[in-house]
Design a protein around this motif. Structure first.
Motif, PDB file in Angstrom:
ATOM      1  N   PHE A  56      78.589  28.812  -9.155  1.00 37.05           N
ATOM      2  CA  PHE A  56      77.891  27.642  -9.674  1.00 37.05           C
ATOM      3  C   PHE A  56      78.838  26.566 -10.203  1.00 37.05           C
ATOM      4  O   PHE A  56      78.399  25.549 -10.713  1.00 37.05           O
ATOM      5  CB  PHE A  56      76.888  28.061 -10.748  1.00 37.05           C
ATOM      6  CG  PHE A  56      75.800  28.939 -10.196  1.00 37.05           C
ATOM      7  CD1 PHE A  56      74.715  28.400  -9.534  1.00 37.05           C
ATOM      8  CD2 PHE A  56      75.896  30.320 -10.292  1.00 37.05           C
ATOM      9  CE1 PHE A  56      73.732  29.208  -9.002  1.00 37.05           C
ATOM     10  CE2 PHE A  56      74.918  31.141  -9.769  1.00 37.05           C
ATOM     11  CZ  PHE A  56      73.827  30.588  -9.115  1.00 37.05           C
ATOM     12  N   ALA A  85      69.984  31.042  -8.649  1.00 39.74           N
ATOM     13  CA  ALA A  85      69.863  29.872  -7.776  1.00 39.74           C
ATOM     14  C   ALA A  85      68.415  29.427  -7.580  1.00 39.74           C
ATOM     15  O   ALA A  85      68.169  28.272  -7.234  1.00 39.74           O
ATOM     16  CB  ALA A  85      70.510  30.160  -6.421  1.00 39.74           C
ATOM     17  N   LEU A  90      68.097  24.357 -10.436  1.00 34.96           N
ATOM     18  CA  LEU A  90      69.173  24.607  -9.480  1.00 34.96           C
ATOM     19  C   LEU A  90      68.699  24.653  -8.028  1.00 34.96           C
ATOM     20  O   LEU A  90      69.511  24.602  -7.111  1.00 34.96           O
ATOM     21  CB  LEU A  90      69.878  25.935  -9.808  1.00 34.96           C
ATOM     22  CG  LEU A  90      70.505  26.037 -11.197  1.00 34.96           C
ATOM     23  CD1 LEU A  90      71.010  27.450 -11.441  1.00 34.96           C
ATOM     24  CD2 LEU A  90      71.625  25.034 -11.358  1.00 34.96           C
ATOM     25  N   GLU A  94      70.302  25.132  -3.851  1.00 34.68           N
ATOM     26  CA  GLU A  94      70.292  26.571  -3.568  1.00 34.68           C
ATOM     27  C   GLU A  94      71.095  26.922  -2.321  1.00 34.68           C
ATOM     28  O   GLU A  94      71.867  27.889  -2.324  1.00 34.68           O
ATOM     29  CB  GLU A  94      68.856  27.088  -3.415  1.00 34.68           C
ATOM     30  CG  GLU A  94      68.805  28.577  -3.155  1.00 34.68           C
ATOM     31  CD  GLU A  94      67.404  29.092  -2.923  1.00 34.68           C
ATOM     32  OE1 GLU A  94      67.152  30.251  -3.273  1.00 34.68           O
ATOM     33  OE2 GLU A  94      66.563  28.331  -2.382  1.00 34.68           O
ATOM     34  N   TYR A  97      74.717  27.033  -3.155  1.00 38.88           N
ATOM     35  CA  TYR A  97      75.049  28.190  -3.982  1.00 38.88           C
ATOM     36  C   TYR A  97      75.042  29.484  -3.166  1.00 38.88           C
ATOM     37  O   TYR A  97      75.912  30.347  -3.356  1.00 38.88           O
ATOM     38  CB  TYR A  97      74.083  28.316  -5.155  1.00 38.88           C
ATOM     39  CG  TYR A  97      74.139  27.151  -6.110  1.00 38.88           C
ATOM     40  CD1 TYR A  97      75.356  26.574  -6.487  1.00 38.88           C
ATOM     41  CD2 TYR A  97      72.985  26.612  -6.641  1.00 38.88           C
ATOM     42  CE1 TYR A  97      75.412  25.505  -7.361  1.00 38.88           C
ATOM     43  CE2 TYR A  97      73.029  25.545  -7.527  1.00 38.88           C
ATOM     44  CZ  TYR A  97      74.238  24.994  -7.880  1.00 38.88           C
ATOM     45  OH  TYR A  97      74.289  23.935  -8.736  1.00 38.88           O
TER      46      TYR A  97
END
Length: 115
Positions: A56, A85, A90, A94, A97
């Motif tokens: 992250f 994620a 977030l 995604e 990530y």
């Protein structure tokens, strides 16, 4: 004693962070909780934080944490990162990530097989 207190503090930070970021997942809640509980005990709090910082953020990971990650297992790694994620704050990134998660896994496997 200070080192133990620091490790305990880090563990609480990781658990608090994890609890704050655990959304609904595509598996049954009881199954997800069981997997979560099983996975969290397989890795040190420092390495857990390092892994989160790599996926992250833009951190790097040590070889020793890579070994812990591989010992933790791909299912645990994938599930725990997916939990985080999937958070609404977030989710827009995604895909990025999850790619970083997979890149980290591949990197750690390559280190573990050469050691």
């Amino acid at each position: 004693m200070t080192k133990l207190n620091t490790q305990i503090t880090i563990l609480f930070v990781v658990l608090a962070f994890a609890c704050a970021f655990v959304p609904a997942f595509s598996v049954e809640e009881s199954e997800a909780k069981s997997l979560w509980d099983t996975c969290v005990v397989k890795i040190t709090p420092k390495c857990a934080l390092d892994i989160i910082a790599v996926v992250f953020g833009n951190a790097t990971i040590s070889d020793s944490c890579c070994h812990e990650l591989v010992q933790e297992g791909k299912v645990c790694h994938d599930t725990l990162i997916k939990y985080i994620a999937d958070r609404p704050t977030l989710i827009a990134q995604e895909t990025q990530y999850l790619k970083k998660r997979d890149d980290l896994w591949n990197h750690c496997v390559s280190i573990s097989t050469t050691a």
